[in-house]
Design an enzyme around this catalytic site. Structure first.
Site, PDB file in Angstrom:
ATOM      1  N   HIS A  88      -3.442   7.350   2.601  1.00 50.34           N
ATOM      2  CA  HIS A  88      -3.805   6.064   2.010  1.00 50.34           C
ATOM      3  C   HIS A  88      -5.173   5.658   2.562  1.00 50.34           C
ATOM      4  CE1 HIS A  88      -3.847   1.998   0.737  1.00 50.34           C
ATOM      5  NE2 HIS A  88      -3.642   1.493   1.937  1.00 50.34           N
ATOM      6  N   ASN A 105     -10.074  -0.028  -0.521  1.00 51.58           N
ATOM      7  CA  ASN A 105      -8.613   0.100  -0.554  1.00 51.58           C
ATOM      8  C   ASN A 105      -8.100  -0.433  -1.892  1.00 51.58           C
ATOM      9  OD1 ASN A 105      -5.867  -0.097  -0.242  1.00 51.58           O
ATOM     10  ND2 ASN A 105      -5.930  -1.119   1.751  1.00 51.58           N
ATOM     11  N   CYS A 127       0.810  -1.230   0.000  1.00 44.31           N
ATOM     12  CA  CYS A 127       0.000   0.000   0.000  1.00 44.31           C
ATOM     13  C   CYS A 127       0.841   1.276   0.000  1.00 44.31           C
ATOM     14  CB  CYS A 127      -0.954   0.006   1.180  1.00 44.31           C
ATOM     15  SG  CYS A 127      -2.217  -1.256   1.020  1.00 44.31           S
TER      16      CYS A 127
HETATM   17  N1  COA Z   1     -18.401  -8.811   8.828  1.00 41.59           N
HETATM   18  C1  COA Z   1     -18.830  -9.084  10.050  1.00 41.59           C
HETATM   19  N2  COA Z   1     -17.994  -9.456  11.042  1.00 41.59           N
HETATM   20  C2  COA Z   1     -16.695  -9.540  10.755  1.00 41.59           C
HETATM   21  C3  COA Z   1     -16.184  -9.258   9.492  1.00 41.59           C
HETATM   22  C4  COA Z   1     -17.099  -8.890   8.493  1.00 41.59           C
HETATM   23  N3  COA Z   1     -16.718  -8.614   7.248  1.00 41.59           N
HETATM   24  N4  COA Z   1     -14.857  -9.428   9.512  1.00 41.59           N
HETATM   25  C5  COA Z   1     -14.535  -9.792  10.754  1.00 41.59           C
HETATM   26  N5  COA Z   1     -15.647  -9.868  11.518  1.00 41.59           N
HETATM   27  C6  COA Z   1     -15.761 -10.225  12.915  1.00 41.59           C
HETATM   28  C7  COA Z   1     -14.574 -10.989  13.403  1.00 41.59           C
HETATM   29  O1  COA Z   1     -14.690 -12.360  13.129  1.00 41.59           O
HETATM   30  C8  COA Z   1     -14.593 -10.690  14.876  1.00 41.59           C
HETATM   31  O2  COA Z   1     -15.512 -11.520  15.514  1.00 41.59           O
HETATM   32  P1  COA Z   1     -15.191 -12.153  16.952  1.00 41.59           P
HETATM   33  O3  COA Z   1     -15.060 -10.964  17.849  1.00 41.59           O
HETATM   34  O4  COA Z   1     -16.373 -13.001  17.196  1.00 41.59           O
HETATM   35  O5  COA Z   1     -13.910 -12.882  16.776  1.00 41.59           O
HETATM   36  C9  COA Z   1     -15.113  -9.258  14.939  1.00 41.59           C
HETATM   37  O6  COA Z   1     -15.782  -9.045  13.693  1.00 41.59           O
HETATM   38  C10 COA Z   1     -14.037  -8.241  15.112  1.00 41.59           C
HETATM   39  O7  COA Z   1     -12.998  -8.530  14.176  1.00 41.59           O
HETATM   40  P2  COA Z   1     -11.709  -7.674  14.098  1.00 41.59           P
HETATM   41  O8  COA Z   1     -10.765  -8.264  13.090  1.00 41.59           O
HETATM   42  O9  COA Z   1     -11.216  -7.397  15.464  1.00 41.59           O
HETATM   43  O10 COA Z   1     -12.340  -6.332  13.498  1.00 41.59           O
HETATM   44  P3  COA Z   1     -11.667  -4.953  13.336  1.00 41.59           P
HETATM   45  O11 COA Z   1     -12.448  -3.948  14.032  1.00 41.59           O
HETATM   46  O12 COA Z   1     -10.189  -5.001  13.591  1.00 41.59           O
HETATM   47  O13 COA Z   1     -11.870  -4.685  11.775  1.00 41.59           O
HETATM   48  C11 COA Z   1     -10.560  -4.732   9.780  1.00 41.59           C
HETATM   49  C12 COA Z   1     -11.291  -5.549  10.821  1.00 41.59           C
HETATM   50  C13 COA Z   1      -9.900  -5.678   8.801  1.00 41.59           C
HETATM   51  C14 COA Z   1     -11.562  -3.854   9.071  1.00 41.59           C
HETATM   52  C15 COA Z   1      -9.522  -3.852  10.492  1.00 41.59           C
HETATM   53  O14 COA Z   1      -8.763  -4.633  11.371  1.00 41.59           O
HETATM   54  C16 COA Z   1      -8.586  -3.169   9.572  1.00 41.59           C
HETATM   55  O15 COA Z   1      -8.963  -2.260   8.864  1.00 41.59           O
HETATM   56  N6  COA Z   1      -7.310  -3.543   9.607  1.00 41.59           N
HETATM   57  C17 COA Z   1      -6.267  -2.849   8.909  1.00 41.59           C
HETATM   58  C18 COA Z   1      -6.440  -2.967   7.456  1.00 41.59           C
HETATM   59  C19 COA Z   1      -5.300  -2.272   6.836  1.00 41.59           C
HETATM   60  O16 COA Z   1      -5.018  -1.157   7.123  1.00 41.59           O
HETATM   61  N7  COA Z   1      -4.620  -2.979   5.999  1.00 41.59           N
HETATM   62  C20 COA Z   1      -3.424  -2.437   5.531  1.00 41.59           C
HETATM   63  C21 COA Z   1      -3.327  -2.679   4.173  1.00 41.59           C
HETATM   64  S1  COA Z   1      -2.933  -1.211   3.608  1.00 41.59           S
END
Ligand code: COA
Length: 327
Positions: free
Chosen positions: A254, A284, A114
């Protein structure tokens, strides 16, 4: 006065097909509300058909050439930042050069996930500053849908396809790319990567069966690193250049997650109206996010505006670029 690399034109291309949160609700166990609340994304564009990242890049460059009324023959160098090259080799930059008829240009790809665009922009600027070249095209483009598992709700909600490009030309009034701070830390690779398809683990029936040709991400860990490092480096480049929040016209972050963007703006003391956000429309697009933002906002920028570009991505890679707008 010192020669600087000014951004003199910006192009972008987003494919026509759209994948909405409502579409994703039918594909995986998720909801529109969850996606909106956790990421800020409403929809993403998807490149369908037998086309690769080269198509996104070529169209972005063509839109840029049109703006400056230039011929592809005028381009000296094409740098394509991408994580989804058309093929392992040759470089997508070579394919793009051929597609658009840039017969006088050479080119190469740059892979920094990214952060690809800001790495490539900083690299491209060097060729202008040294006086070696007069027209360098820097592209950020990714067909993320080619490496996404649409059965994995952790990743399929985040990414989209798209690309943008900027033209760099010499400037003698102190406009353009004025500074950059770039970082990488390979220890972060375990949290965001593609397991197979490279030289360490070439494609096999087993790797395909195990879904190892898709993005693997430990979202929570990546989020923690992203939110800290992107804000830190953005603040650092402000301090290094004696810029206060009032000196900055625009933050161009980003687009990975709306919460990361908001938090970066807050740490820098930049009010929301100066923070560029279009994640709701595109998700993204990896290397594409920052040049697409520049393209969409270019008519609002004024000559002399101070822009801070900032990103964080797989690798880990992160950094910030200070650009004074204008040509
Ligand atoms: N829909 C519904 N629930 C979802 C889900 C979806 N699409 N994806 C994950 N969940 C659930 C998980 O299973 C978890 O459930 P649990 O608590 O029962 O285990 C819960 O939601 C929380 O998951 P978590 O991964 O902690 O969510 P989050 O708030 O961290 O959000 C992302 C997930 C991926 C959106 C977030 O972590 C993120 O943006 N990460 C960074 C991405 C990024 O910057 N990438 C860099 C590349 S440039």
């Amino acid at each position: 006065m010192k020669t600087t690399a000014a951004i003199t034109a910006v192009g972008a291309y987003l494919p026509d097909d759209i994948l909405t949160n409502q579409d994703l609700e039918k594909m995986v166990d998720t909801t529109n509300d969850w996606i909106l609340e956790r990421t800020g994304i409403q929809e993403r564009h998807i490149l369908k058909g037998p086309y690769g990242t080269s198509t996104l890049a070529a169209r972005a460059i063509q839109s840029l050439l049109q703006q400056r009324n230039l011929s592809p023959l005028d381009i000296d160098l094409i740098i394509v930042a991408t994580t989804t090259p058309d093929m392992m080799f040759p470089a997508t930059a070579n394919v793009v050069g051929d597609m658009i008829g840039a017969k006088n240009a050479w080119g190469f790809d740059l892979q920094a996930a990214c952060s690809g665009f800001i790495y490539a922009l900083s690299t491209g600027a060097q060729f202008i500053e040294t006086g070696r070249y007069k027209k360098v095209v820097v592209v950020g483009a990714d067909k993320m849908s080619s490496i996404i598992d649409y059965e994995d709700r952790n990743t399929c909600i985040i990414f989209g396809d798209g690309g943008g490009a900027v033209l760099l030309e010499p400037n003698y009034e102190g406009l353009g790319v004025l500074d950059f701070i770039l970082h990488s830390d390979g220890a972060g690779r375990e949290f965001l990567h593609m397991k197979a398809g490279g030289s360490m683990k070439p494609a096999s029936l087993e790797t395909v069966r195990n879904k190892e040709h898709y993005v693997y991400q430990e979202g929570k860990t990546v989020f923690k690193f992203a939110v800290t490092n992107m804000a830190d480096v953005a603040v650092k480049i402000m301090e290094k250049n004696n810029l206060g929040p009032d000196d900055i016209a625009w933050l161009v972050p980003h687009q990975a997650n709306k919460r990361i963007i908001d938090s970066t703006g807050q740490r820098m003391g930049i009010p929301p109206e100066k923070v560029i956000v279009n994640i709701q429309k595109y998700g993204n697009t990896t290397s594409g996010t920052i040049p697409i933002c520049l393209f969409e906002w270019k008519d609002k920028f004024k000559k002399g505006d101070n822009l801070i570009l900032a990103s964080f991505g797989g690798g880990f890679t992160w950094g910030a670029v200070y650009v004074k707008w204008g040509c």
